[in-house]
Design a protein around this motif. Structure first.
Motif, PDB file in Angstrom:
ATOM      1  N   ASN A  84       0.954  -1.087  -0.088  1.00  0.00           N
ATOM      2  CA  ASN A  84       0.052  -0.025  -0.051  1.00  0.00           C
ATOM      3  C   ASN A  84       0.789   1.360  -0.128  1.00  0.00           C
ATOM      4  O   ASN A  84       0.703   2.097  -0.889  1.00  0.00           O
ATOM      5  CB  ASN A  84      -0.996  -0.008   1.148  1.00  0.00           C
ATOM      6  N   THR A  85       1.719   1.537   0.846  1.00  0.00           N
ATOM      7  CA  THR A  85       2.774   2.626   1.035  1.00  0.00           C
ATOM      8  C   THR A  85       4.171   2.125   1.240  1.00  0.00           C
ATOM      9  O   THR A  85       4.174   1.371   2.150  1.00  0.00           O
ATOM     10  CB  THR A  85       2.220   3.830   2.189  1.00  0.00           C
ATOM     11  N   VAL A  86       5.068   2.790   0.904  1.00  0.00           N
ATOM     12  CA  VAL A  86       6.368   2.796   1.035  1.00  0.00           C
ATOM     13  C   VAL A  86       7.140   3.966   1.099  1.00  0.00           C
ATOM     14  O   VAL A  86       7.107   4.870   0.332  1.00  0.00           O
ATOM     15  CB  VAL A  86       7.085   1.810  -0.051  1.00  0.00           C
ATOM     16  N   THR A  87       7.696   4.211   2.285  1.00  0.00           N
ATOM     17  CA  THR A  87       8.588   5.625   2.513  1.00  0.00           C
ATOM     18  C   THR A  87       9.914   5.338   2.776  1.00  0.00           C
ATOM     19  O   THR A  87      10.232   4.296   3.663  1.00  0.00           O
ATOM     20  CB  THR A  87       7.954   6.550   3.360  1.00  0.00           C
ATOM     21  N   ASN A  94      12.383  12.588   1.882  1.00  0.00           N
ATOM     22  CA  ASN A  94      12.068  11.283   1.545  1.00  0.00           C
ATOM     23  C   ASN A  94      12.897  10.868  -0.049  1.00  0.00           C
ATOM     24  O   ASN A  94      12.968  11.838  -0.906  1.00  0.00           O
ATOM     25  CB  ASN A  94      10.503  11.222   1.117  1.00  0.00           C
ATOM     26  N   LYS A  98       8.717   4.347  -6.865  1.00  0.00           N
ATOM     27  CA  LYS A  98       7.631   4.087  -7.581  1.00  0.00           C
ATOM     28  C   LYS A  98       7.199   2.815  -7.284  1.00  0.00           C
ATOM     29  O   LYS A  98       8.038   1.596  -7.324  1.00  0.00           O
ATOM     30  CB  LYS A  98       7.940   4.133  -9.006  1.00  0.00           C
ATOM     31  N   LEU A  99       6.070   2.710  -7.054  1.00  0.00           N
ATOM     32  CA  LEU A  99       5.309   1.351  -6.947  1.00  0.00           C
ATOM     33  C   LEU A  99       4.862   0.872  -8.212  1.00  0.00           C
ATOM     34  O   LEU A  99       4.319   1.321  -8.957  1.00  0.00           O
ATOM     35  CB  LEU A  99       4.176   1.451  -6.100  1.00  0.00           C
ATOM     36  N   LYS A 103       1.379  -3.880  -7.605  1.00  0.00           N
ATOM     37  CA  LYS A 103       1.646  -3.538  -6.227  1.00  0.00           C
ATOM     38  C   LYS A 103       2.307  -4.357  -5.367  1.00  0.00           C
ATOM     39  O   LYS A 103       2.167  -4.663  -4.113  1.00  0.00           O
ATOM     40  CB  LYS A 103       0.209  -2.890  -5.575  1.00  0.00           C
ATOM     41  N   TRP A 106       8.418  -2.170  -4.963  1.00  0.00           N
ATOM     42  CA  TRP A 106       8.804  -0.640  -4.954  1.00  0.00           C
ATOM     43  C   TRP A 106      10.071  -0.545  -5.152  1.00  0.00           C
ATOM     44  O   TRP A 106      10.976  -1.162  -4.565  1.00  0.00           O
ATOM     45  CB  TRP A 106       8.189  -0.115  -3.596  1.00  0.00           C
ATOM     46  N   VAL A 122       6.998   0.274   5.689  1.00  0.00           N
ATOM     47  CA  VAL A 122       6.256  -0.242   4.805  1.00  0.00           C
ATOM     48  C   VAL A 122       4.974  -0.779   5.237  1.00  0.00           C
ATOM     49  O   VAL A 122       4.998  -1.229   6.409  1.00  0.00           O
ATOM     50  CB  VAL A 122       6.944  -1.754   4.393  1.00  0.00           C
ATOM     51  N   SER A 133       3.064  -4.870   7.849  1.00  0.00           N
ATOM     52  CA  SER A 133       3.848  -3.495   8.121  1.00  0.00           C
ATOM     53  C   SER A 133       5.251  -4.012   8.935  1.00  0.00           C
ATOM     54  O   SER A 133       5.462  -5.090   9.392  1.00  0.00           O
ATOM     55  CB  SER A 133       3.219  -2.736   9.184  1.00  0.00           C
TER      56      SER A 133
END
Length: 413
Positions: A84-87, A94, A98-99, A103, A106, A122, A133
């Protein structure tokens, strides 16, 4: 005697142990975690829920890795689930990334910085319906020093990206730190020309690398220089600080040949002599400078490359050691239409006071003196990178006195 039920249970236990061992072997050097409820790495998260295998995250570089190169790519992958999200962040900055469309991965697109701790955060979902996570950190290497580069037209002027230069213009990459591992630096530097031409690098100093072809450039050649220096070990704890590129093109062939014997300068454009100019060059002889050094007044023989042009320049003998105003060789004057051809102070310039000697005798302190009208023509016609070749004097132009590149034989370059 074992019952059939007990034998089947034992067999299932062996199979489960083998599967766990295979999973662990396949993730050496990477950080892998199974998803769900903060489960430990390599452990199934919860039971039931979706009926499938638990999601597994893999982060590269692995958690707690040290001395990561800034050229390394950061990747996050998930098995049996979606991201869903990756930082990826160092401080409040940051890292771009790109994902993938599915999905499941990344990939970073930004560049890592030296000496930073990056935290990877993550969040995703497993195919079994459970949340996934994980957080991990790694640290990039910290050099003792970082070397950055500039592209130069010559030691006195930066290269104008997209500019046009004369046929004597070398490619010059200047490092702000000394380079010990010059082979590594050369591998990171690339020159591309159109039409293609063979050339070679030569280290004029331990901070300045020059590239040139065997002969003067052909008119109309385009030149591109690319330096991919980031992460390159330049020796003594110094690493390259970044990547850069520049391009320039070659204009008409403009070559002036100044002869000390004939006291004439023949000017050629694209191979045709267009003007012959009476000149007066260095008078020769020596004097003693303020520090006891011997100073001579010969114009240096060899190929000079025009470096700068200035409408008015203050010229003083104090710049090369003659400071005593009682010395007959002392001077400080405002000189017009000055085209510089060496770092030691040789110019082609206007000298109205020396017209009687031009075309007849060498009486200057080392410059190429010409009459005002001829000086104006030369100033308007010749430009940076054009060639001024001096002949028949007893002193030669050193490699480091401006651009002495063309005086080095090709087999020694």
């Amino acid at each position: 005697m074992w019952s059939r039920r007990k034998m089947l249970a034992a067999g299932a236990g062996v199979a489960a142990a083998a599967a766990l061992a295979a999973c662990n072997d396949g993730n050496k050097g990477k950080a892998a975690w199974s998803g769900g409820g903060g489960a430990s790495p390599g452990t199934e998260a919860g039971g039931g829920g979706g009926g499938g295998a638990p999601a597994t995250l893999t982060i590269t570089p692995a958690a707690d890795t040290k001395d990561v190169s800034p050229t390394s790519q950061v990747t996050v992958a998930i098995d049996n689930g979606t991201l869903n999200t990756v930082t990826v962040a160092a401080g409040n900055k940051n890292l771009d990334g790109k994902l993938s469309e599915d999905k499941r991965t990344w990939t970073s697109s930004g560049t890592l910085a030296y000496g930073q701790t990056y935290t990877v955060t993550v969040a995703g979902a497993g195919a079994d319906g459970k949340d996934v996570s994980q957080t991990a950190s790694f640290t990039t290497l910290q050099p003792k020093a970082v070397a950055n580069i500039t592209f130069q037209a010559n030691p006195m002027a930066a290269l104008k990206n997209g500019g046009t230069y004369g046929v004597g213009q070398p490619v010059i990459v200047f490092f702000n730190k000394a380079v010990k591992n010059q082979d590594a630096a050369e591998q990171a530097m690339k020159v591309t020309t159109s039409p293609p031409v063979e050339g070679k690098w030569h280290w004029v100093t331990n901070q300045s690398a020059h590239w040139r072809p065997e002969k003067y450039w052909a008119k109309g050649t385009t030149v591109k220089v690319s330096v991919n220096l980031l992460g390159v070990d330049l020796g003594n704890g110094t690493f390259g600080g970044g990547n850069a590129s520049a391009n320039f093109s070659i204009g008409p062939s403009r070559i002036a040949i100044a002869d000390s014997n004939t006291h004439q300068m023949e000017c050629y454009i694209d191979g045709q002599m267009v003007k012959k100019i009476p000149i007066s060059m260095g008078k020769g002889g020596t004097t003693t400078g303020s520090k006891g050094e011997t100073i001579d007044f010969f114009t240096r023989s060899g190929v000079h490359v025009l470096m700068t042009k200035e409408p008015i320049v203050t010229m003083s003998s104090a710049s090369y050691g003659i400071t005593d105003k009682k010395n007959p060789n002392y001077y400080e004057e405002q000189i017009k239409l000055a085209c510089r051809i060496s770092l030691s102070g040789e110019y082609v310039h206007s000298a109205d006071w020396n017209i009687p000697s031009q075309g007849k005798a060498n009486t200057s302190h080392g410059c190429v003196n010409v009459a005002p009208a001829n000086a104006q023509w030369f100033y308007d016609t010749f430009d940076t990178g054009d060639v001024v070749e001096v002949r028949n004097t007893p002193k030669n132009l050193p490699l480091t006195d401006g651009i002495g590149d063309w005086n080095v034989p090709w087999h020694q370059w």
